[in-house]
Design a protein around this motif. Structure first.
Motif, PDB file in Angstrom:
ATOM      1  N   ILE A 121       0.863  -1.185   0.000  1.00 48.61           N
ATOM      2  CA  ILE A 121       0.000   0.000   0.000  1.00 48.61           C
ATOM      3  C   ILE A 121       0.897   1.232   0.000  1.00 48.61           C
ATOM      4  N   GLU A 122       0.343   2.335  -0.487  1.00 50.33           N
ATOM      5  CA  GLU A 122       1.052   3.612  -0.440  1.00 50.33           C
ATOM      6  C   GLU A 122       0.028   4.707  -0.194  1.00 50.33           C
ATOM      7  N   ILE A 123       0.329   5.539   0.786  1.00 50.36           N
ATOM      8  CA  ILE A 123      -0.549   6.649   1.152  1.00 50.36           C
ATOM      9  C   ILE A 123       0.292   7.911   1.098  1.00 50.36           C
ATOM     10  N   ARG A 171      -5.449  -5.106   1.709  1.00 49.86           N
ATOM     11  CA  ARG A 171      -5.048  -3.807   1.154  1.00 49.86           C
ATOM     12  C   ARG A 171      -6.049  -2.721   1.551  1.00 49.86           C
ATOM     13  N   THR A 189      -5.101   0.215   4.170  1.00 48.77           N
ATOM     14  CA  THR A 189      -5.113   1.590   3.667  1.00 48.77           C
ATOM     15  C   THR A 189      -6.002   2.463   4.544  1.00 48.77           C
ATOM     16  N   SER A 240      -4.313   5.300   6.884  1.00 41.69           N
ATOM     17  CA  SER A 240      -4.762   6.658   6.555  1.00 41.69           C
ATOM     18  C   SER A 240      -5.264   7.359   7.810  1.00 41.69           C
TER      19      SER A 240
END
Length: 131
Positions: free
Chosen positions: A4-6, A115, A119, A123
């Motif tokens: 994941i990327e935030i 995922r 996320t 977040s």
């Protein structure tokens, strides 16, 4: 493993964003039923009620304050790694949280659920710490 990327852009200086993100004990304020304690190598997130729960030990394996930190998750339940980076921008800073997470015993066909839930959870942590 589930990547994941935030990314968040905030009106905080890079140093202030860094200080908030690496205030490890505060992470527990935004994760239900979890408290964080420091160790010699990093910290442990304890999630559960009373004796029922699990530890998520994380080692800080690389730190370049105030711009980059890499953690390795070495728990019996949760494994993987996380990278937190902070860059100065004209209006403040850009924070990027990348994580490759795996919950032991979870089949690959549930990676989408892992995922989505990861996320949402991370977040919440980032937004809470940077608020």
């Amino acid at each position: 493993m589930t990547l994941i990327e935030i990314v968040r852009e905030v009106p905080l200086t890079a140093q202030e964003s860094w200080d908030r993100l690496t205030d490890w004990e505060r992470h527990g304020e935004f994760v239900p039923l979890t408290r964080i304690s420091r160790t010699d190598l990093g910290f442990v997130a304890r999630t559960g009620l009373g004796r029922i729960g699990f530890d998520d030990p994380m080692d800080v394996v690389e730190s370049r304050e105030p711009s980059f930190c890499r953690l390795v998750k070495r728990g019996r339940v949760v494994t993987g790694w996380a990278e937190l980076s902070v860059e100065a921008t004209d209006d403040g800073s850009r924070v990027t949280w990348r994580e490759d997470i795996h919950v032991r015993g979870t089949p690959r066909m549930l990676d989408g659920l892992t995922r989505a839930s990861s996320t949402k959870l991370f977040s919440r942590v980032i937004d809470g710490l940077l608020a």
